[in-house]
Design an enzyme around this catalytic site. Structure first.
Site, PDB file in Angstrom:
ATOM      1  N   TYR A 181      29.173  46.483  43.410  1.00 56.69           N
ATOM      2  CA  TYR A 181      30.611  46.670  43.137  1.00 56.69           C
ATOM      3  C   TYR A 181      30.809  47.741  42.062  1.00 56.69           C
ATOM      4  O   TYR A 181      31.587  48.675  42.238  1.00 56.69           O
ATOM      5  CB  TYR A 181      31.211  45.342  42.677  1.00 56.69           C
ATOM      6  CG  TYR A 181      32.704  45.370  42.438  1.00 56.69           C
ATOM      7  CD1 TYR A 181      33.601  45.616  43.478  1.00 56.69           C
ATOM      8  CD2 TYR A 181      33.230  45.114  41.166  1.00 56.69           C
ATOM      9  CE1 TYR A 181      34.975  45.607  43.253  1.00 56.69           C
ATOM     10  CE2 TYR A 181      34.596  45.099  40.945  1.00 56.69           C
ATOM     11  CZ  TYR A 181      35.463  45.351  41.991  1.00 56.69           C
ATOM     12  OH  TYR A 181      36.826  45.344  41.766  1.00 56.69           O
ATOM     13  N   THR A 214      42.841  39.904  36.573  1.00 54.81           N
ATOM     14  CA  THR A 214      44.234  39.661  36.929  1.00 54.81           C
ATOM     15  C   THR A 214      44.331  38.341  37.682  1.00 54.81           C
ATOM     16  O   THR A 214      43.399  37.973  38.404  1.00 54.81           O
ATOM     17  CB  THR A 214      44.758  40.821  37.796  1.00 54.81           C
ATOM     18  OG1 THR A 214      44.544  42.040  37.079  1.00 54.81           O
ATOM     19  CG2 THR A 214      46.243  40.691  38.096  1.00 54.81           C
ATOM     20  N   PHE A 223      45.016  39.964  47.536  1.00 54.80           N
ATOM     21  CA  PHE A 223      45.802  39.388  46.432  1.00 54.80           C
ATOM     22  C   PHE A 223      46.677  40.473  45.793  1.00 54.80           C
ATOM     23  O   PHE A 223      47.916  40.407  45.841  1.00 54.80           O
ATOM     24  CB  PHE A 223      44.832  38.746  45.423  1.00 54.80           C
ATOM     25  CG  PHE A 223      45.422  38.456  44.085  1.00 54.80           C
ATOM     26  CD1 PHE A 223      46.606  37.730  43.976  1.00 54.80           C
ATOM     27  CD2 PHE A 223      44.795  38.887  42.925  1.00 54.80           C
ATOM     28  CE1 PHE A 223      47.159  37.450  42.723  1.00 54.80           C
ATOM     29  CE2 PHE A 223      45.329  38.621  41.678  1.00 54.80           C
ATOM     30  CZ  PHE A 223      46.520  37.898  41.574  1.00 54.80           C
ATOM     31  N   GLY A 252      41.150  39.544  52.490  1.00 49.25           N
ATOM     32  CA  GLY A 252      42.607  39.398  52.542  1.00 49.25           C
ATOM     33  C   GLY A 252      42.974  38.399  53.634  1.00 49.25           C
ATOM     34  O   GLY A 252      42.099  37.914  54.364  1.00 49.25           O
TER      35      GLY A 252
END
Ligand code: UDP
Length: 312
Positions: A145, A175, A12, A37
């Site tokens: 993460y 985002t 993204f 992706g």
């Protein structure tokens, strides 16, 4: 002509960054293993200046050409993805970051790490300033993460301090925008796809947890300015416009005109209760701040899905 390597370039953020660079006459080498992706994200990026290479950055990154900037964006980034891919997330954050830094050092290139607001965990300081060390549960589900990115930051600073690499660290806050996957799992794509399909909008917990959402074009501009700055400590890049998740769901209902009801589901483990960037540093050092309002950004995102938002 400058050359950039973008790891995670088919993701993204990566695909938007590749597009931004190509528009400014950069040559772009896009590396991606397509775990999260997709080729669809980069199908419009054609021409001699754009080069997609199928590659997992956990393996040695072999680039023959001179490189000016390595943008290291490769990583699963949605909670549903890093919960599904815990080891891949840890590996790309550790071996992947090591390889990307090694490439930057070898090429004498600038290096930008896409770090995250997750380094602050469930924050006890609000809004979050870069000096805050965070409140992360290393053994919780999100730890794969959060700790991978914290390790990436430590390694980036070590390459800067010990090896003299021209490194930069962006702490990216939530985002959104066109090209987020419909089933990405994150709040905005979930809410929009649910609303546009007339399905219930799933707010986790009681919806009082907060986030601050940045439109993708603003974010990419911030990343580019940071990568080309002379500042080496972490910089928050995000939009300080904080709201509760329930408010976000109500905004999506209003902008899509859906008849979907809002339903409440269980809150994921270790879900941060609040999140809002303090962007004083970005304002001062980069002369950057977000320009696109949430209403405008959501309208653009709805339009990118082939739908028409409710007129203002
Ligand atoms: N969330 C929600 N409904 C959804 C998806 C997410 O209420 O369908 C909540 C989630 O629990 C969190 C917030 O939205 O409080 C943002 O989640 P997201 O997965 O977008 O990213 P995070 O900020 O947690 O990394």
């Amino acid at each position: 002509m400058s050359t950039a390597v973008v790891t995670g370039g088919a993701g993204f953020l990566g695909s938007h960054l590749c597009e931004y660079l190509l528009e400014r006459d950069w040559r772009v080498i896009c590396l991606d293993n397509l775990d999260t992706g997709s080729l669809e994200n980069i199908e419009r990026l054609r021409g001699d200046a754009f080069d997609f290479r199928y590659h997992n950055c956990v393996e040695f990154i072999d680039v023959a050409e001179p490189v000016d900037v390595v943008f290291h964006l490769a990583s699963p980034a949605s909670p549903v993805d890093y919960l599904r891919l815990p080891l891949a997330t840890l590996k790309v954050g550790s071996y992947g970051t090591h390889n990307a830094l090694g490439l930057a050092k070898f090429k004498r290139a600038r290096f930008l790490l896409a770090s995250t607001s997750e380094v602050y965990g469930d924050p006890e300081m609000h809004p979050q300033q870069e000096e805050y060390w965070g409140n992360v549960n290393p053994v919780g589900p999100r730890g794969v993460y959060d700790e991978a990115k914290r390790y990436s930051e430590a390694m980036t600073m070590a390459y800067h301090r010990q090896q003299g690499v021209d490194t930069h660290i962006a702490r990216i806050f939530n985002t959104y925008g066109p090209r987020m996957r419909q089933h990405d799992g994150r709040a905005i794509p979930n809410f929009l796809s649910q609303a546009l399909a007339g399905k219930p909008i799933t707010v986790f917990g009681d919806g009082s947890q907060t986030r601050s959402f940045c439109y993708v074009d603003d974010l990419i501009e911030g990343l580019f300015r940071l990568a080309t700055s002379d500042y080496h400590l972490p910089v928050n890049v995000g939009n300080p416009n904080e709201m509760s998740l329930l408010e976000l769901a109500e905004k999506v209902v209003a902008l899509t005109g859906t008849r979907s009801e809002i339903v409440f589901e269980g809150l994921p483990i270790d879900d941060p209760k609040v999140r809002q960037p303090d962007i004083t540093r970005a304002r001062e050092i980069l002369g950057w701040e977000p320009k696109v309002s949430l209403d405008e950004g959501l309208r653009r995102t709805i339009e990118s899905l082939g739908r028409t938002p409710v007129p203002a």
